[in-house]
Enzyme design. Structure first.
Site, PDB file in Angstrom:
ATOM      1  N   LYS A 194     -18.302  33.590  44.934  1.00  0.00           N
ATOM      2  CA  LYS A 194     -19.210  32.477  44.598  1.00  0.00           C
ATOM      3  C   LYS A 194     -20.467  32.429  45.463  1.00  0.00           C
ATOM      4  O   LYS A 194     -20.966  31.368  45.803  1.00  0.00           O
ATOM      5  CB  LYS A 194     -18.465  31.132  44.689  1.00  0.00           C
ATOM      6  N   ASP A 229      -6.556  24.928  44.583  1.00  0.00           N
ATOM      7  CA  ASP A 229      -6.836  23.825  43.658  1.00  0.00           C
ATOM      8  C   ASP A 229      -5.782  23.691  42.554  1.00  0.00           C
ATOM      9  O   ASP A 229      -5.510  22.585  42.067  1.00  0.00           O
ATOM     10  CB  ASP A 229      -8.238  23.952  43.035  1.00  0.00           C
TER      11      ASP A 229
END
Length: 490
Positions: A194, A229
């Site tokens: 990312k 997550d």
């Protein structure tokens, strides 16, 4: 010689113009919709997922789950130990913090839990953008920046929320980058994604780095849990419903976690947890099987990606890629037949120009003239004056790609249900709840409905009401705080 060169260049240019005119004339004869339909039917057949094939995919997923639990490297599925062996019961009380670092922004949350009666009494958060230079700078600078924001946020505690003397603040840290988890509260960074690139941080314990940064800020806070997550989604769902057995992310990316019996985890060499359970982070995006309906468009996209040959399942089901597959199908058809005019629209040749939210808008257009489809084709791809027939064809392509993804995601979930033995009715009162988070599931209604319908189709008439899908919102935030609360030392 110069005259000859000029003559040759002019001749070549003239021939090219003639060829171009002939191609345009050929394409201008009109769209042969019969041929377009034949071409589309061939693509559809490669994407087809009848019930029996989905069951085979689910069984292949289950087999890989067993292999991944037996040994590291035994499967494409990493089947990572989360070290989360205590799930929330609803009795949790007190003030807990969460830090959610998953990209170019991070969030810090403060959650006040009030037990079974109070539940989540209060919740507050702060969102912070990370300056680009810190994403490629020094490890200490990044964690100091995060700790400084966390310290500022903690200083805003109200008097009623302040902890009693002698008690330390506790934090759940959601870190959505690849880590090798060593315990519930430690894990070493494997690689950045990312847009981050801080080489010196690779191989370091990210919890230790955050802890040192908090100490430099004079912030008395302990990281109780380091979580993924997907695990947070499961835990957040379990807090609301004790029958939640799995958490699934269906957003830009895709992954799943579920509750496994610790005794079945052959690669676990420590003492079995008292609960007898362990949450497993599957990393199911890397699942690969010859059974998967991979087309030439998927192969080309994978070849041109940053990680060719990896995350194959994710590339078929997640929001990052669905719009791009649609674009590639439309481009192929437009190169063969003039569905968008005599010249292939230049923007249609731009990778990832069609995002999945735009695809969803096109797919959900229910107006008689498909006005939204025409608007999106104009805004995104620069295609004007499309016929209703062309707009309907674009919707059909979206439908094919979205439903293939939804049916595959359902097969993955069914694989989990089979692995934990919840695919047969051993107890008439037993419920199995799957908590799902992510924008693809939350906002793409046709996708989520197809997922639900397909899961019922796989379960069969007897079991279809025993498995329930629910939306677990903000698992990466509140879920991390709940894990900290479940494993609290206070």
């Amino acid at each position: 010689m110069e005259r000859r060169a000029v003559y040759t260049a002019v001749t070549v240019a003239a021939v090219a113009c003639v060829v171009a005119v002939l191609i345009i004339r050929k394409r201008s004869k009109g769209i042969k919709w019969g041929k377009v339909k034949e071409m589309f039917a061939e693509i559809q057949s490669k994407c087809a997922l009848p019930t029996e094939k989905l069951k085979q995919i689910a069984s292949a997923m289950e087999t890989e789950m067993h292999a991944g639990l037996a040994s590291d490297g035994g499967s494409k599925l990493k089947m990572l130990l989360s070290y989360v062996d205590k799930l929330p019961t609803g009795d949790e009380k007190g003030l807990f913090y969460a830090l959610d670092l998953g990209g170019t922004n991070f969030r810090v949350l403060r959650v006040q839990l009030g037990g079974k009666k109070g539940r989540v009494v209060d919740q507050d958060h702060l969102e912070v953008s990370i300056p680009p230079h810190l994403m490629i700078g020094a490890c200490q600078d990044l964690f100091d920046f995060i700790a400084e924001a966390l310290s500022r946020f903690a200083a805003l505690e109200s008097e009623e929320h302040k902890l009693p003397e002698g008690k330390q603040r506790e934090l759940g840290f959601t870190f959505s980058f690849p880590v090798k988890q060593l315990s519930l509260s430690s894990g070493t960074l494997i690689k950045w994604t990312k847009g981050f690139s801080i080489e010196e941080a690779i191989g370091k314990d990210v919890v230790a780095e955050l802890t040192k940064a908090m100490e430099r800020q004079g912030l008395d806070m302990k990281v109780t849990a380091l979580v993924n997550d997907t695990v947070g989604t499961l835990v957040g769902g379990r807090y609301d419903d004790s029958d939640v057995m799995a958490g699934v992310i269906l957003g830009t990316g895709s992954n799943a976690a579920y509750v496994e019996r610790a005794s079945t985890i052959s690669k676990w060499h420590g003492d079995l947890p008292q609960s007898g359970e362990m949450v497993i982070n599957m990393e199911w995006g890397n699942f690969k099987s010859p059974l998967l309906p991979i087309t030439e468009f998927d192969e080309a996209m994978d070849f041109e990606s940053l990680n060719p040959g990896e995350q194959i399942f994710e590339k078929l089901v997640s929001g990052m890629y669905l719009g791009e597959v649609v674009r590639r199908v439309l481009l192929k058809v437009a190169q063969e037949y003039p569905i968008f005019g005599d010249i292939v629209p230049p923007k249609l040749e731009t990778p990832f120009i069609l995002r999945t939210p735009q695809m969803s808008k096109i797919h959900h257009d229910s107006s008689p003239d498909l006005k939204d489809v025409g608007t999106k084709l104009k805004e995104v791809l620069g295609i004007h004056n499309t016929s209703l027939k062309t707009r309907k064809f674009v919707v059909d392509v979206c439908d094919m790609v979205a439903k293939r993804a939804a049916r595959l995601a359902a097969a993955g979930i069914y694989g989990i249900i089979k692995k934990i033995g919840r695919d047969t009715k051993s107890d008439p009162k037993q419920r199995t709840v799957i908590a799902i988070d992510g924008g693809l599931f939350e906002h793409y209604t046709i996708f989520s409905k197809c997922l639900d319908d397909t899961l019922k189709e796989l379960l069969g008439e007897e079991m279809k009401n025993s498995v329930v899908i629910t939306h677990s919102n903000d698992g990466s935030g509140v879920g991390a705080a709940l894990i900290a609360a479940s494993h609290s030392d206070n």
